[in-house]
Design an enzyme around this catalytic site. Structure first.
Site, PDB file in Angstrom:
ATOM      1  N   LYS A   8       0.858  -1.188   0.000  1.00 23.22           N
ATOM      2  CA  LYS A   8       0.000   0.000   0.000  1.00 23.22           C
ATOM      3  C   LYS A   8       0.894   1.238   0.000  1.00 23.22           C
ATOM      4  O   LYS A   8       2.086   1.181   0.334  1.00 23.22           O
ATOM      5  CB  LYS A   8      -0.936   0.010   1.219  1.00 23.22           C
ATOM      6  CG  LYS A   8      -0.241  -0.002   2.592  1.00 23.22           C
ATOM      7  CD  LYS A   8       0.225   1.349   3.075  1.00 23.22           C
ATOM      8  CE  LYS A   8       0.935   1.258   4.420  1.00 23.22           C
ATOM      9  NZ  LYS A   8       1.727   2.483   4.724  1.00 23.22           N
ATOM     10  N   PRO A  96       9.866  -4.402  -0.723  1.00 20.13           N
ATOM     11  CA  PRO A  96      11.015  -4.111   0.144  1.00 20.13           C
ATOM     12  C   PRO A  96      10.565  -3.782   1.564  1.00 20.13           C
ATOM     13  O   PRO A  96       9.500  -3.201   1.778  1.00 20.13           O
ATOM     14  CB  PRO A  96      11.681  -2.909  -0.528  1.00 20.13           C
ATOM     15  CG  PRO A  96      10.613  -2.282  -1.363  1.00 20.13           C
ATOM     16  CD  PRO A  96       9.702  -3.398  -1.788  1.00 20.13           C
ATOM     17  N   GLY A 100       7.871   1.811   4.144  1.00 18.09           N
ATOM     18  CA  GLY A 100       6.602   2.493   4.323  1.00 18.09           C
ATOM     19  C   GLY A 100       5.508   1.945   3.434  1.00 18.09           C
ATOM     20  O   GLY A 100       4.543   2.653   3.112  1.00 18.09           O
ATOM     21  N   ASP A 138      -1.578  -1.533  11.176  1.00 14.10           N
ATOM     22  CA  ASP A 138      -2.152  -1.424   9.834  1.00 14.10           C
ATOM     23  C   ASP A 138      -2.461  -2.765   9.186  1.00 14.10           C
ATOM     24  O   ASP A 138      -2.883  -2.818   8.036  1.00 14.10           O
ATOM     25  CB  ASP A 138      -1.232  -0.600   8.923  1.00 14.10           C
ATOM     26  CG  ASP A 138       0.144  -1.235   8.749  1.00 14.10           C
ATOM     27  OD1 ASP A 138       0.452  -2.204   9.458  1.00 14.10           O
ATOM     28  OD2 ASP A 138       0.917  -0.743   7.900  1.00 14.10           O
TER      29      ASP A 138
END
Length: 277
Positions: A8, A96, A100, A138
């Site tokens: 995301k 990766p 983030g 998340d």
């Protein structure tokens, strides 16, 4: 059984206040992108009961003990309340880490969904989200895997009517690790004049200068190469560019039909191109 956990990006990220527990409340929009890992479970031999969940890793190297991987923790969490036979898990890492992009959280959520389907446990999405929340703030986003406005510590979701279908995505990650301490070094919590939830409803061409990632003000001075990537994406024609999460990946959005800058990145960068849906 095989599945493909996706990453995301964050569309805007505002740090709104520091909480009494030391964490920070935020506002952001999570949007799924077609950068994927591959996750497979296969029944393990009966003799494997001493190690009911064995993880085999491929692709990008991950540090740490495989037993501490969120995929293994997802199995253990579900097995604590539902009888599960031993499994061998094969995880091909393409997303990766430290970027983030939520790669580890996605792997964990997709593991829960995979086990639920494979063993016909019958958990609803609401129940899967409850399990996923116990694994990370998340993780629950990846259960339904659709755009949401996120608040709290990134764990309170509100549906949002947003589609970037047809837009091109160029995502670039340098070989740089941004620690949580680095990311928060110069962040000053505040409430923006306009929430990301409202900004993303404007045309994408109007996001620049409005849709802000607060971590950039802290990360860019410490890591100028990350700031350079954002500037370079704009130079190459992006209609909007931003760091995702606390970094270190940066993405650019390109208008439908616009050519993506696939060349010109040296070996020191991970680069992904695709079209959003």
């Amino acid at each position: 059984m095989l599945t493909f956990p996706n990453a995301k990006i964050n569309l805007g990220l505002n740090i709104t206040e520091k909480r009494p527990d030391g964490y920070h409340n935020l506002e952001t929009v999570f949007y799924p992108i077609p950068l994927e890992d591959a996750l497979e479970i296969v029944p393990a031999p009966p003799a494997a009961t001493a190690h009911p969940c064995t993880l085999h890793l491929y692709g990008q190297a991950l540090g740490g003990d495989p037993d501490d991987n969120l995929v293994v923790k997802a199995y253990r969490l579900l097995a604590a309340s539902h009888p599960l036979p031993p499994v061998d898990v094969h995880l091909l890492k393409h997303i990766p880490s430290g970027a983030g992009l939520g790669g580890g959280s996605s792997d964990a959520a997709f593991m829960l969904k995979l086990l639920n389907r494979y063993y016909a446990i019958g958990l609803t999405d609401d129940q899967l989200e409850d399990y996923a929340t116990r694994l990370g703030a998340d993780c629950a986003f990846f259960v339904r895997n659709r755009p949401v406005f996120a608040q709290g510590i990134g764990n309170i979701f509100s549906p949002i009517s947003l589609t970037l279908s047809g837009y091109g995505l160029c995502l670039v990650k340098p070989d740089i690790f941004v620690s949580t301490r680095d990311a928060f070094a110069h962040v000053r919590p505040h409430r923006p004049d306009m929430s990301p939830r409202d900004i993303v409803l404007l045309p994408v061409e109007e996001w620049r200068g409005r849709l802000v990632n607060d971590f950039e003000a802290s990360v860019f001075p410490q890591f100028p190469r990350i700031a350079w990537i954002k500037d370079e994406l704009y130079r190459r024609g992006a209609v909007y560019a931003s760091m995702s999460g606390s970094g270190s990946s940066v993405f650019g959005l390109f208008a439908p039909g616009q050519e993506l800058p696939t060349d010109g990145w040296d070996a020191g960068y991970f680069v992904f191109h695709g079209r959003l849906s």
